[in-house]
Structure formats: structure tokens, C-alpha cells
Design a protein around this motif. Structure first.
Motif, PDB file in Angstrom:
ATOM      1  N   LEU A  55       0.859  -0.994  -0.265  1.00 14.53           N
ATOM      2  CA  LEU A  55       0.045  -0.107  -0.038  1.00 14.53           C
ATOM      3  C   LEU A  55       0.950   1.106   0.127  1.00 14.53           C
ATOM      4  O   LEU A  55       0.069   2.356   0.011  1.00 14.53           O
ATOM      5  CB  LEU A  55      -0.983   0.068   1.114  1.00 14.53           C
ATOM      6  CG  LEU A  55      -1.961  -1.150   1.148  1.00 14.53           C
ATOM      7  CD1 LEU A  55      -2.879  -1.071   2.403  1.00 14.53           C
ATOM      8  CD2 LEU A  55      -2.789  -1.259  -0.263  1.00 14.53           C
ATOM      9  N   SER A  56       2.503   1.196  -0.149  1.00 14.79           N
ATOM     10  CA  SER A  56       3.129   2.290  -0.242  1.00 14.79           C
ATOM     11  C   SER A  56       3.237   2.673  -1.706  1.00 14.79           C
ATOM     12  O   SER A  56       3.831   1.753  -2.606  1.00 14.79           O
ATOM     13  CB  SER A  56       4.354   2.190   0.557  1.00 14.79           C
ATOM     14  OG  SER A  56       4.168   2.146   2.082  1.00 14.79           O
ATOM     15  N   PRO A  57       2.876   3.585  -2.254  1.00 13.28           N
ATOM     16  CA  PRO A  57       3.350   4.020  -3.624  1.00 13.28           C
ATOM     17  C   PRO A  57       4.600   4.243  -4.051  1.00 13.28           C
ATOM     18  O   PRO A  57       5.475   4.544  -3.134  1.00 13.28           O
ATOM     19  CB  PRO A  57       2.743   5.445  -4.031  1.00 13.28           C
ATOM     20  CG  PRO A  57       2.618   6.113  -2.632  1.00 13.28           C
ATOM     21  CD  PRO A  57       2.533   4.988  -1.648  1.00 13.28           C
ATOM     22  N   SER A 146      -6.760   7.480  -4.287  1.00 13.69           N
ATOM     23  CA  SER A 146      -7.874   6.545  -4.786  1.00 13.69           C
ATOM     24  C   SER A 146      -7.308   5.094  -5.071  1.00 13.69           C
ATOM     25  O   SER A 146      -8.150   3.978  -4.701  1.00 13.69           O
ATOM     26  CB  SER A 146      -8.374   7.311  -6.000  1.00 13.69           C
ATOM     27  OG  SER A 146      -9.194   8.235  -5.914  1.00 13.69           O
ATOM     28  N   ALA A 147      -6.202   4.964  -5.514  1.00 15.43           N
ATOM     29  CA  ALA A 147      -5.545   3.717  -5.828  1.00 15.43           C
ATOM     30  C   ALA A 147      -5.247   2.891  -4.623  1.00 15.43           C
ATOM     31  O   ALA A 147      -5.566   1.863  -4.347  1.00 15.43           O
ATOM     32  CB  ALA A 147      -4.314   3.851  -6.542  1.00 15.43           C
ATOM     33  N   GLN A 148      -4.659   3.717  -3.527  1.00 15.64           N
ATOM     34  CA  GLN A 148      -4.366   2.874  -2.278  1.00 15.64           C
ATOM     35  C   GLN A 148      -5.734   2.398  -1.507  1.00 15.64           C
ATOM     36  O   GLN A 148      -5.822   1.384  -0.819  1.00 15.64           O
ATOM     37  CB  GLN A 148      -3.704   3.892  -1.343  1.00 15.64           C
ATOM     38  CG  GLN A 148      -2.842   3.004  -0.270  1.00 15.64           C
ATOM     39  CD  GLN A 148      -3.102   3.786   1.031  1.00 15.64           C
ATOM     40  OE1 GLN A 148      -4.125   4.233   1.755  1.00 15.64           O
ATOM     41  NE2 GLN A 148      -1.833   3.939   2.076  1.00 15.64           N
ATOM     42  N   SER A 149      -6.751   3.236  -1.481  1.00  8.85           N
ATOM     43  CA  SER A 149      -7.946   3.047  -0.827  1.00  8.85           C
ATOM     44  C   SER A 149      -8.592   1.620  -1.661  1.00  8.85           C
ATOM     45  O   SER A 149      -9.135   0.809  -1.042  1.00  8.85           O
ATOM     46  CB  SER A 149      -8.898   4.229  -1.087  1.00  8.85           C
ATOM     47  OG  SER A 149      -8.369   5.336  -0.249  1.00  8.85           O
ATOM     48  N   PRO A 257      -7.948   9.458   2.415  1.00  5.51           N
ATOM     49  CA  PRO A 257      -7.619   7.746   2.430  1.00  5.51           C
ATOM     50  C   PRO A 257      -7.346   7.155   3.670  1.00  5.51           C
ATOM     51  O   PRO A 257      -7.167   5.976   4.035  1.00  5.51           O
ATOM     52  CB  PRO A 257      -6.467   7.391   1.690  1.00  5.51           C
ATOM     53  CG  PRO A 257      -5.834   8.943   1.637  1.00  5.51           C
ATOM     54  CD  PRO A 257      -6.944   9.825   1.755  1.00  5.51           C
ATOM     55  N   PHE A 258      -7.350   8.179   4.794  1.00  6.51           N
ATOM     56  CA  PHE A 258      -7.047   7.833   6.169  1.00  6.51           C
ATOM     57  C   PHE A 258      -8.072   7.737   7.183  1.00  6.51           C
ATOM     58  O   PHE A 258      -9.012   8.815   7.041  1.00  6.51           O
ATOM     59  CB  PHE A 258      -5.907   8.827   6.683  1.00  6.51           C
ATOM     60  CG  PHE A 258      -4.670   8.943   5.749  1.00  6.51           C
ATOM     61  CD1 PHE A 258      -3.848   7.818   5.445  1.00  6.51           C
ATOM     62  CD2 PHE A 258      -4.495  10.084   5.290  1.00  6.51           C
ATOM     63  CE1 PHE A 258      -2.778   7.966   4.771  1.00  6.51           C
ATOM     64  CE2 PHE A 258      -3.496  10.341   4.193  1.00  6.51           C
ATOM     65  CZ  PHE A 258      -2.572   9.243   4.045  1.00  6.51           C
ATOM     66  N   PRO A 259      -8.284   7.150   8.234  1.00  8.07           N
ATOM     67  CA  PRO A 259      -7.679   5.858   8.436  1.00  8.07           C
ATOM     68  C   PRO A 259      -7.918   4.663   7.043  1.00  8.07           C
ATOM     69  O   PRO A 259      -7.002   3.831   7.049  1.00  8.07           O
ATOM     70  CB  PRO A 259      -7.845   5.195   9.489  1.00  8.07           C
ATOM     71  CG  PRO A 259      -9.373   5.650   9.700  1.00  8.07           C
ATOM     72  CD  PRO A 259      -9.476   7.206   8.878  1.00  8.07           C
ATOM     73  N   SER A 260      -9.213   4.762   6.510  1.00  7.64           N
ATOM     74  CA  SER A 260      -9.458   3.889   5.238  1.00  7.64           C
ATOM     75  C   SER A 260     -10.158   4.956   4.399  1.00  7.64           C
ATOM     76  O   SER A 260     -10.027   6.241   4.597  1.00  7.64           O
ATOM     77  CB  SER A 260     -10.094   2.545   5.675  1.00  7.64           C
ATOM     78  OG  SER A 260     -11.510   3.201   6.236  1.00  7.64           O
ATOM     79  N   SER A 261     -10.820   4.304   3.578  1.00  8.93           N
ATOM     80  CA  SER A 261     -11.612   5.497   2.466  1.00  8.93           C
ATOM     81  C   SER A 261     -12.561   6.095   3.090  1.00  8.93           C
ATOM     82  O   SER A 261     -13.362   5.538   3.394  1.00  8.93           O
ATOM     83  CB  SER A 261     -11.841   4.671   1.387  1.00  8.93           C
ATOM     84  OG  SER A 261     -12.498   5.598   0.261  1.00  8.93           O
TER      85      SER A 261
END
Length: 291
Positions: A55-57, A146-149, A257-261
């Protein structure tokens, strides 16, 4: 006769705009990719890929700037071959958008591969998303978030909550299906209000014990089930600072995106000045530029 001409003209103009709007064409193309697995699988062969590792870009530093590289399908194939992985890895990617020219963008998490080896091969580093959002170009930040979520959602929804059986994502990653129960799961966002409270001339800011010295924030909190935005604002202000909101209005919103979407909904809230004096010693008031 003139009235009929005006109606026909408006309808023709509306149709022309729909047919020629770049935005409309993009949205319809993306919807087709989400609904048609074969079409999306074909798009993966010509699309670009944003890479993540747990999950790290992935970022590349060029001079003083941090760039978010987009890898072509050919580059992805080369990397996977180098690490002795099959092209089936591409199936794990999720669709996150497309360019105005309909070049699709995908995100792929390579968390199962060795992080340092990938970084060495691509001459960059996987960076915590919070830092990446600060150092990357502003146009890339929404896509990274968006991608990480979406990747996080797929990682946490691999099993059906009713049957416990594995769920299967469609090629685009816009949904997951449990074939045992027939339930289709869609990515969701949690609504959150963030409210700037004011008495008309001063703004109220608060802080948590965990905050660094000198750091303050507007009030925020998740919407409870059954609440509308206005009810959430009133409740959060009452719970957190003991003030009753007299009036409020919506300001703006953004994905967070924190803590989740989350869907962050920004509002302004007005309280009486007499109320505000009660908490002056606990909460800090600052004069706003505009409220």
C-alpha cells in the motif's frame, strides 16, 4: 413555430455536447471497462500502471522533485519476467482512471515481491502515502489516494461476510462477488464531517494529546448510521466542545484515504459568542482570514 425551433435547437445542442464532451466520453469508457471483463483485460495490455508495495506508492526523485512514474504494460511484463513472475500478476491490478485519450490507468501492489530489489531495478522508493501526498505533484495525489484506498479495500474484502467463502474481483476491481451467496460487494467510503466552528469573529481549533506541539485542527467525526450531515455536525460539536450550533453551511468535499477510504465533508458552523467564552481556556481561538 419559433418555440418549436428553440426546443429542437436545445435538444440538438444537448446531444452535440454529450457526444463531444471529453469528460462524458471518459466516464462512459471507464464504465465500459468496469462492466466488461474482456474489454478491461484488453485495456491492460495498453494501459499504464502505478506501483505500490504493501500500500506504499512508488516514487522517483529527480532533482528536488518527486515523480510518480507510470509504467507501460511492456515495462510491467519485463519487470515480472525479471522477478520470475507470470503475467497473471496483472490480473491483480485495479482500474483507477484514464487519460483524455482513453489510456487506462491501473494500480498494482507488488507486496509479495522483495521491496529493495524492485526499488533498485526501477531506481526509486516505495514511500508512505502520507509523505507521498505532500511531496508528489498535486495532480498525482488524488490518483494515489484513490488507488491505495481501492487496493486496501480488496485486501480486506477477500471473503464473504455471510458465507465465509472467498470473493472474486472483476478485472477492473470495481466489485467483488461471492458465487456461493450471490452477493456483490462494492467499494465504499465512510462519510466524515470536518467543521470550522466560529462565533462570527473567531474560529475554534482543538488539539489531541498525541498532536505535536503547536498543532491544532478543526473538529471532525464520522457520521452515525441514520444521520444526515447537519445532524452529524451538531452532534460532533456538542460532544467535543460542548457548544450548540445555531447555523451551519456546506463548504466542500474530498476523498481522504485515512484511516481508510473516507469522504471528508467540510462545513462551517456558527455558535453564539457567549457560549464560546465558556471554553476559551481549553480551546484556542484564532482570527480567520475569511469564515
Amino acid at each position: 413555430m419559433a418555440a418549436i425551433y428553440q426546443v429542437v435547437y436545445r435538444r440538438a445542442s444537448s446531444l452535440f455536447c454529450r457526444l463531444h464532451s471529453t469528460y462524458v466520453r471518459k466516464m462512459r469508457y471507464l464504465n465500459e471497462l468496469k462492466e466488461d471483463d474482456s474489454l478491461c483485460r484488453q485495456a491492460q495490455t495498453s494501459g499504464t500502471f502505478y506501483l505500490f508495495h504493501n500500500l506504499s506508492p512508488f516514487l522517483q526523485k529527480v532533482g528536488k522533485k518527486y515523480l510518480v512514474p507510470q509504467l507501460s504494460a511492456a515495462e510491467m511484463k519485463r519487470i515480472l519476467e525479471k522477478f520470475k513472475e507470470t503475467e497473471q500478476w496483472i490480473e491483480k491490478s485495479v482500474l483507477i482512471g484514464c487519460s483524455d485519450e482513453h489510456v487506462p490507468h491501473f494500480a498494482l501492489d507488488l507486496g509479495a515481491l522483495e521491496k529493495s530489489a524492485i526499488e533498485s531495478e526501477l531506481k526509486g522508493s516505495f514511500t508512505d502515502l502520507r509523505k507521498a501526498l505532500f511531496v508528489a505533484d498535486g495532480k498525482d495525489s488524488p490518483l494515489l489516494a484513490s488507488a491505495q484506498s481501492l487496493l486496501r479495500w480488496h485486501d480486506s474484502h477477500q471473503y464473504c461476510s455471510k458465507t465465509g467463502q472467498p470473493t472474486q474481483k472483476n478485472v477492473a476491481g470495481s466489485k467483488r462477488v461471492c458465487h456461493g451467496s450471490g452477493i456483490t460487494y462494492y467499494p465504499q467510503m465512510s462519510p466524515v464531517v470536518i467543521t470550522l466552528v466560529s462565533d462570527g469573529s473567531r474560529c475554534l481549533l482543538a488539539r489531541q494529546p498525541s498532536f505535536p506541539q503547536g498543532m491544532y485542527t478543526a473538529l471532525s467525526g464520522f457520521c452515525d448510521v441514520g444521520e444526515n450531515v447537519e445532524e452529524t455536525v451538531r452532534r460532533e460539536v456538542a460532544e467535543e466542545v460542548g457548544l450548540e450550533v445555531e447555523s451551519l453551511w456546506y463548504s466542500a468535499s474530498q476523498h481522504w484515504p485515512f484511516p481508510s477510504s473516507c469522504l471528508m465533508i467540510a462545513c462551517h458552523a456558527l455558535v453564539r459568542a457567549q457560549q464560546a467564552e465558556y471554553i476559551f481556556a481549553v480551546y484556542v481561538f484564532v482570527k480567520p482570514a475569511t469564515v
